[in-house]
Motif scaffolding. Structure first.
Motif, PDB file in Angstrom:
ATOM      1  N   LYS A 176      -8.050  -5.612  -3.734  1.00 24.50           N
ATOM      2  CA  LYS A 176      -8.511  -4.465  -4.517  1.00 24.50           C
ATOM      3  C   LYS A 176      -9.153  -3.420  -3.618  1.00 24.50           C
ATOM      4  O   LYS A 176      -8.973  -2.218  -3.831  1.00 24.50           O
ATOM      5  CB  LYS A 176      -9.503  -4.928  -5.593  1.00 24.50           C
ATOM      6  CG  LYS A 176      -8.877  -5.723  -6.723  1.00 24.50           C
ATOM      7  CD  LYS A 176      -9.749  -5.754  -7.971  1.00 24.50           C
ATOM      8  CE  LYS A 176     -11.078  -6.401  -7.703  1.00 24.50           C
ATOM      9  NZ  LYS A 176     -11.902  -6.510  -8.925  1.00 24.50           N
ATOM     10  N   LYS A 179      -6.433  -1.565  -1.790  1.00 25.27           N
ATOM     11  CA  LYS A 179      -5.727  -0.686  -2.715  1.00 25.27           C
ATOM     12  C   LYS A 179      -6.561   0.548  -3.009  1.00 25.27           C
ATOM     13  O   LYS A 179      -6.051   1.666  -3.072  1.00 25.27           O
ATOM     14  CB  LYS A 179      -5.419  -1.444  -4.010  1.00 25.27           C
ATOM     15  CG  LYS A 179      -4.518  -0.684  -4.973  1.00 25.27           C
ATOM     16  CD  LYS A 179      -4.163  -1.542  -6.166  1.00 25.27           C
ATOM     17  CE  LYS A 179      -3.247  -0.779  -7.120  1.00 25.27           C
ATOM     18  NZ  LYS A 179      -2.905  -1.601  -8.317  1.00 25.27           N
ATOM     19  N   ARG A 180      -7.890   0.347  -3.174  1.00 27.78           N
ATOM     20  CA  ARG A 180      -8.776   1.476  -3.450  1.00 27.78           C
ATOM     21  C   ARG A 180      -8.815   2.425  -2.247  1.00 27.78           C
ATOM     22  O   ARG A 180      -8.779   3.641  -2.391  1.00 27.78           O
ATOM     23  CB  ARG A 180     -10.183   0.965  -3.775  1.00 27.78           C
ATOM     24  CG  ARG A 180     -11.147   2.067  -4.208  1.00 27.78           C
ATOM     25  CD  ARG A 180     -12.552   1.533  -4.418  1.00 27.78           C
ATOM     26  NE  ARG A 180     -12.573   0.464  -5.394  1.00 27.78           N
ATOM     27  CZ  ARG A 180     -12.866  -0.806  -5.096  1.00 27.78           C
ATOM     28  NH1 ARG A 180     -13.151  -1.135  -3.852  1.00 27.78           N
ATOM     29  NH2 ARG A 180     -12.871  -1.723  -6.033  1.00 27.78           N
ATOM     30  N   TYR A 182      -6.491   2.829  -0.002  1.00 27.84           N
ATOM     31  CA  TYR A 182      -5.203   3.529   0.082  1.00 27.84           C
ATOM     32  C   TYR A 182      -5.181   4.728  -0.860  1.00 27.84           C
ATOM     33  O   TYR A 182      -4.731   5.814  -0.494  1.00 27.84           O
ATOM     34  CB  TYR A 182      -4.071   2.547  -0.262  1.00 27.84           C
ATOM     35  CG  TYR A 182      -2.759   3.233  -0.578  1.00 27.84           C
ATOM     36  CD1 TYR A 182      -1.960   3.746   0.439  1.00 27.84           C
ATOM     37  CD2 TYR A 182      -2.329   3.375  -1.902  1.00 27.84           C
ATOM     38  CE1 TYR A 182      -0.755   4.389   0.159  1.00 27.84           C
ATOM     39  CE2 TYR A 182      -1.131   4.015  -2.191  1.00 27.84           C
ATOM     40  CZ  TYR A 182      -0.355   4.515  -1.166  1.00 27.84           C
ATOM     41  OH  TYR A 182       0.821   5.146  -1.448  1.00 27.84           O
ATOM     42  N   LYS A 183      -5.681   4.530  -2.084  1.00 24.08           N
ATOM     43  CA  LYS A 183      -5.694   5.623  -3.060  1.00 24.08           C
ATOM     44  C   LYS A 183      -6.595   6.765  -2.594  1.00 24.08           C
ATOM     45  O   LYS A 183      -6.277   7.933  -2.787  1.00 24.08           O
ATOM     46  CB  LYS A 183      -6.165   5.099  -4.416  1.00 24.08           C
ATOM     47  CG  LYS A 183      -5.129   4.240  -5.139  1.00 24.08           C
ATOM     48  CD  LYS A 183      -5.618   3.832  -6.511  1.00 24.08           C
ATOM     49  CE  LYS A 183      -4.547   3.050  -7.262  1.00 24.08           C
ATOM     50  NZ  LYS A 183      -5.026   2.614  -8.601  1.00 24.08           N
ATOM     51  N   GLU A 184      -7.742   6.416  -1.961  1.00 25.34           N
ATOM     52  CA  GLU A 184      -8.654   7.449  -1.478  1.00 25.34           C
ATOM     53  C   GLU A 184      -7.975   8.294  -0.392  1.00 25.34           C
ATOM     54  O   GLU A 184      -8.076   9.523  -0.381  1.00 25.34           O
ATOM     55  CB  GLU A 184      -9.931   6.802  -0.947  1.00 25.34           C
ATOM     56  CG  GLU A 184     -10.804   6.200  -2.049  1.00 25.34           C
ATOM     57  CD  GLU A 184     -11.999   5.466  -1.476  1.00 25.34           C
ATOM     58  OE1 GLU A 184     -12.050   5.299  -0.238  1.00 25.34           O
ATOM     59  OE2 GLU A 184     -12.886   5.051  -2.255  1.00 25.34           O
ATOM     60  N   LYS A 186      -4.735   8.612   0.092  1.00 24.45           N
ATOM     61  CA  LYS A 186      -3.625   9.352  -0.514  1.00 24.45           C
ATOM     62  C   LYS A 186      -4.131  10.600  -1.230  1.00 24.45           C
ATOM     63  O   LYS A 186      -3.565  11.690  -1.083  1.00 24.45           O
ATOM     64  CB  LYS A 186      -2.900   8.442  -1.506  1.00 24.45           C
ATOM     65  CG  LYS A 186      -1.712   9.095  -2.184  1.00 24.45           C
ATOM     66  CD  LYS A 186      -1.055   8.131  -3.159  1.00 24.45           C
ATOM     67  CE  LYS A 186       0.097   8.807  -3.890  1.00 24.45           C
ATOM     68  NZ  LYS A 186       0.725   7.895  -4.881  1.00 24.45           N
ATOM     69  N   ASN A 187      -5.215  10.460  -1.999  1.00 27.92           N
ATOM     70  CA  ASN A 187      -5.771  11.609  -2.719  1.00 27.92           C
ATOM     71  C   ASN A 187      -6.294  12.663  -1.753  1.00 27.92           C
ATOM     72  O   ASN A 187      -6.150  13.873  -1.990  1.00 27.92           O
ATOM     73  CB  ASN A 187      -6.892  11.160  -3.655  1.00 27.92           C
ATOM     74  CG  ASN A 187      -6.370  10.352  -4.825  1.00 27.92           C
ATOM     75  OD1 ASN A 187      -5.210  10.476  -5.199  1.00 27.92           O
ATOM     76  ND2 ASN A 187      -7.215   9.510  -5.405  1.00 27.92           N
ATOM     77  N   HIS A 190      -3.247  14.532  -0.203  1.00 31.15           N
ATOM     78  CA  HIS A 190      -2.550  15.422  -1.131  1.00 31.15           C
ATOM     79  C   HIS A 190      -3.447  16.527  -1.691  1.00 31.15           C
ATOM     80  O   HIS A 190      -3.053  17.688  -1.753  1.00 31.15           O
ATOM     81  CB  HIS A 190      -1.967  14.611  -2.289  1.00 31.15           C
ATOM     82  CG  HIS A 190      -0.832  13.717  -1.873  1.00 31.15           C
ATOM     83  ND1 HIS A 190       0.206  14.147  -1.088  1.00 31.15           N
ATOM     84  CD2 HIS A 190      -0.583  12.409  -2.140  1.00 31.15           C
ATOM     85  CE1 HIS A 190       1.057  13.153  -0.879  1.00 31.15           C
ATOM     86  NE2 HIS A 190       0.600  12.082  -1.503  1.00 31.15           N
TER      87      HIS A 190
END
Length: 276
Positions: A176, A179-180, A182-184, A186-187, A190
């Motif tokens: 988790k 994954k968190r 990675y999202k940070e 990615k955001n 972008h």
């Protein structure tokens, strides 16, 4: 619709022969035979406290807003009443704990080596064994002795559950966290930097192209490709001087793999997310 709380309770389940099982808290009225946990004790004189777990053991009048538990009886509460709002129902999940590992009980055909547990109308004596082979109308398992002393070596279809091992809690938390993270990243890429997926693909294409050009100009590719091909040719003619089947494909795949590894080792692409 009943509201489910994410809090997990691990309790021995008598219906599974004492195997520990995970339960989730659900905000609804309990039925006879269900487990409940006290979460908001209402009356100070009651002997129970928040966190206590009971089994509802008596029917209550239709429309009443309480349940009755014998273990909750006291001089001030002779019926063992626990009111709706004071407790949450503990609903069983399909996740069990065996020898320190977590497993999900799944209703499907097993694969060789998978653990299975005998089930009959949702209950089990708690015997766990391994699937060995498919028999006629049943599966063959590693034999074991049942509570009556009889030897069991097979289970009928529909009377077992496959035990699928789940990640340990620390492994799940690590997953988790990754994954968190990675999202940070990615955001950030972008939204903050305004870099699109096409931009990233173009960056990688240019970087790979530059690395291939540098390696080619230095003669690095020629030296290791020549060495690899010499080795494969020697191996390919190992069968009485005859070229082995698939030689061309093996040369192509080996060279492709080596080139890819060299490029990956030379490339050093890192993305750092800076907190403000």
């Amino acid at each position: 619709m009943a509201k489910t709380n994410e809090k997990i309770h691990v309790l021995a389940d008598e219906s599974l022969g004492g195997i520990k099982r995970e339960y989730v808290e659900v905000d609804r009225k309990a039925k006879r035979g269900e487990k409940i946990v006290v979460v908001d004790k209402r009356y100070p004189d009651d002997i129970y406290k928040n966190g206590d777990i009971f089994t509802v053991d008596r029917e209550v009048p239709l429309g009443s807003d309480y349940v009755e538990c014998g273990e909750a009886k006291s001089d001030m509460n002779c019926g063992g009443l626990i009111y709706l709002g004071e407790y949450r129902v503990l609903e069983p999940t399909n996740i069990v704990h065996i020898d320190g590992d977590r497993y999900e009980m799944v209703d499907r055909k097993p694969e060789v080596g998978e653990k299975v547990i005998h089930m009959n109308e949702g209950k089990s004596e708690g015997r766990v064994t391994e699937f060995a082979d498919v028999g006629v109308g049943m599966i063959d398992v590693i034999e074991y002795e049942d509570p009556d002393g009889d030897i069991t070596c097979g289970l009928s279809h529909g009377f077992y559950r496959v035990l699928v091992q789940l990640p340990k809690e620390n492994e799940f938390q690590e997953f988790k966290d990754k994954k968190r993270g990675y999202k940070e990243v990615k955001n950030f890429i972008h939204n903050e930097l305004g870099i699109t997926k096409d931009d990233i693909q173009e960056m990688i294409r240019i970087a790979v192209s530059n690395e291939v050009k540098k390696a080619a100009e230095s003669g690095e590719f020629q030296s290791f490709i020549s060495s690899k091909i010499d080795s494969l040719i020697e191996e390919g003619f190992g069968d009485g001087g005859r070229l082995l089947y698939g030689f061309k494909e093996r040369v192509s795949q080996t060279v492709s793999n080596e080139v890819g590894k060299r490029i990956a080792n030379n490339l050093n692409i890192s993305v750092e997310l800076k907190s403000q």
